[in-house]
Design an enzyme around this catalytic site. Structure first.
Site, mmCIF file in Angstrom:
data_model
loop_
_atom_site.group_PDB
_atom_site.id
_atom_site.type_symbol
_atom_site.label_atom_id
_atom_site.label_comp_id
_atom_site.label_asym_id
_atom_site.label_seq_id
_atom_site.Cartn_x
_atom_site.Cartn_y
_atom_site.Cartn_z
ATOM 1 N N GLU A 91 -1.889 -8.894 4.281
ATOM 2 C CA GLU A 91 -2.088 -9.310 5.678
ATOM 3 C C GLU A 91 -3.529 -9.147 6.129
ATOM 4 O OE1 GLU A 91 -0.986 -6.485 4.652
ATOM 5 O OE2 GLU A 91 -1.288 -4.858 6.089
ATOM 6 N N CYS A 138 0.845 -1.200 0.000
ATOM 7 C CA CYS A 138 0.000 0.000 0.000
ATOM 8 C C CYS A 138 0.886 1.258 0.000
ATOM 9 C CB CYS A 138 -0.988 -0.039 1.166
ATOM 10 S SG CYS A 138 -2.364 1.114 0.979
ATOM 11 N N HIS A 190 -3.706 -5.066 0.737
ATOM 12 C CA HIS A 190 -3.119 -5.506 2.000
ATOM 13 C C HIS A 190 -3.155 -7.028 2.091
ATOM 14 C CE1 HIS A 190 -2.644 -1.672 4.201
ATOM 15 N NE2 HIS A 190 -3.568 -1.262 3.348
#
Lengths: 197, 253
Positions: free
Chosen positions: A178, A79, A176
């Site tokens: 994660e 990001c 993202h």
């Protein structure tokens, strides 16, 4: 394998650290000093904060970091971390690493920020895994000068922009991983296995 | 193309997930980390913790809980309830929240939304609005729906976004817990005037209600709680129905 998260200030690094730690042999550490962060096998630029403030934190180590990436240090930018791999951003002043020529501009859409799960088109970022639907939360996107670095695209309303870029062992992703559940964790692990076996 | 989201809300107090039973006090329904993980596995797109702690002691366990959750949850986590200052938001994000929802404090001090958006980015600032239907309009209430304000919900939503909120979590007080469906008129009225995602909340009694909130209500996301905790339906069943209705949702892989 030493995996270092460069912490430039703002927010949540816990999920990302845990996602990286699922890779066999990964020792994850967090480092606030941009030069010390380079004493590692893999560098990770996480995805929280604003460009201007983060570029200022990066500045004392900017040249050293860029040199390290050019010499082959594997790096994953997420990001904002992806955006820092480019030259400049309309979000704020200061210089990014310039590893990928191009700039960062605001999403050209009615609904900004883009928040939610969106697809990755034509993903060829990693050999080991293919991305489908992942989580995005951003208002700005990267506009590379050379489209050949783009390894996956995505579209929000009428704006088509890079979901992922790659040159050598340096990968930037606008989403993202994660926060992208099983598929995202698999992507992070596949990245580490591919660039630092 | 962005998918529509299904968000699961857990009421948290003193580090546990709780549930009210007809104002007869609160029942312990489980460990927040385990429940959040279970909903991720079932295909939920996000999890929201709503902190309903009454005392500072109970609240103190929240940040530890958020951290333990963030270390095991790989979908976005929003934390709301009792957030009053920019420092509160910073603490929540450092603990592991991805977004913070702000309700009463934004009404008391609208500049708080701007300060948080400038410091942390609009994508992590959720304006939470509780609204009650009165004479064909919707009045904003604060303090858990107890305190009326002079604000009109549609105009207030627009102001929250102008001040920096990146999402609007819109709860109908009339429908909350009633399981008769979201207030579709309210949802549509707000979705039509703001350029950020609107999350419909309050009233989901079945999967059809979720579908209607996303289609007729025009919401980007739907928040559900009780019907999942009570086993009335499942994340998978709701998403199947949405998919059959031609709504683009994320598959669970």
């Amino acid at each position: 394998m030493r995996v270092t998260l460069f912490d430039y200030g703002a927010g949540n690094l816990h999920s990302l650290a845990k996602a990286l730690a699922t890779a066999p042999g990964a020792e994850v550490r967090i480092q606030e000093d941009p030069v010390r962060a380079l004493d590692t096998d893999v560098l990770v630029l996480p995805g929280v904060g604003a460009f201007g403030a983060s570029a200022a934190r990066l500045e004392p180590g900017r040249q050293a970091m860029r040199d390290a990436l050019e010499r082959g240090l594997p790096c994953l930018g997420i990001c904002l971390g992806m955006q820092l791999l480019f030259d400049t951003s309309d979000e704020g002043g200061g210089a990014g690493l310039g590893y990928f020529p191009g700039k960062v501009t605001r999403l050209a859409a009615r609904r900004v920020p883009e928040i939610g799960w969106n697809t990755v088109e034509e993903d060829r970022t990693l050999a080991g895994t293919k991305l489908d639907t992942v989580y995005y939360a951003h208002s700005f996107v990267c506009r590379p000068t050379d489209a050949s670095v783009v390894t996956g695209w995505t579209t929000h309303e009428g704006d088509r922009f890079p979901a992922a870029v790659r040159r050598g062992k340096v990968v930037g992703v606008q989403f993202h991983p994660e926060k992208s559940s099983t598929a995202g964790v698999r992507f992070v692990r596949a990245f580490l296995e591919e660039v630092a076996p | 193309m962005l998918t529509r989201r299904l968000i699961v809300c857990l009421d948290v107090k003193g580090g546990r997930v709780v549930k009210g039973v007809q104002f007869e006090g609160l029942r312990d329904v489980g460990d927040p980390v385990e429940l959040a993980r279970r909903y991720e596995e079932e295909g939920a797109d996000e999890v929201t913790f709503l902190d309903i702690s009454a005392s500072a002691e109970e609240r103190g366990t929240l940040w530890d809980l958020v951290q333990r959750t963030a270390e095991r949850l790989f979908i976005p986590l929003t934390v709301g309830g009792g957030v009053r200052t920019v420092d509160d938001v910073g603490r929540a994000l450092r603990a592991g929240a991805d977004k913070v929802s702000i309700n009463s404090a934004a009404v008391a001090n609208p500049a708080l939304l701007t300060a948080c958006a400038e410091r942390f980015g609009a994508q992590c600032v959720v304006a939470s609005i509780d609204a009650k239907r009165e004479d064909g309009r919707w009045r904003v209430y604060t303090h858990g729906g107890k305190k009326p304000t002079e604000l009109d919900a549609v105009a207030w939503a627009r102001e929250c976004v102008a001040r920096g909120a990146g999402e609007v979590l819109l709860t109908s007080i009339d429908r909350d817990g009633a399981r008769s469906g979201y207030d579709l008129d309210l949802t549509r009225a707000v979705a039509d005037v703001v350029d950020v995602p609107v999350i419909a909340s309050g009233g989901a009694g079945n999967a059809e209600h979720v579908r209607d909130g996303l289609t007729k209500g025009g919401a980007d996301a739907a928040l559900v709680a009780g019907i999942l905790h009570d086993g009335v339906t499942t994340v998978g069943a709701i998403k199947s129905l949405l998919r059959e209705g031609g709504i683009h949702v994320r598959s669970r892989t």
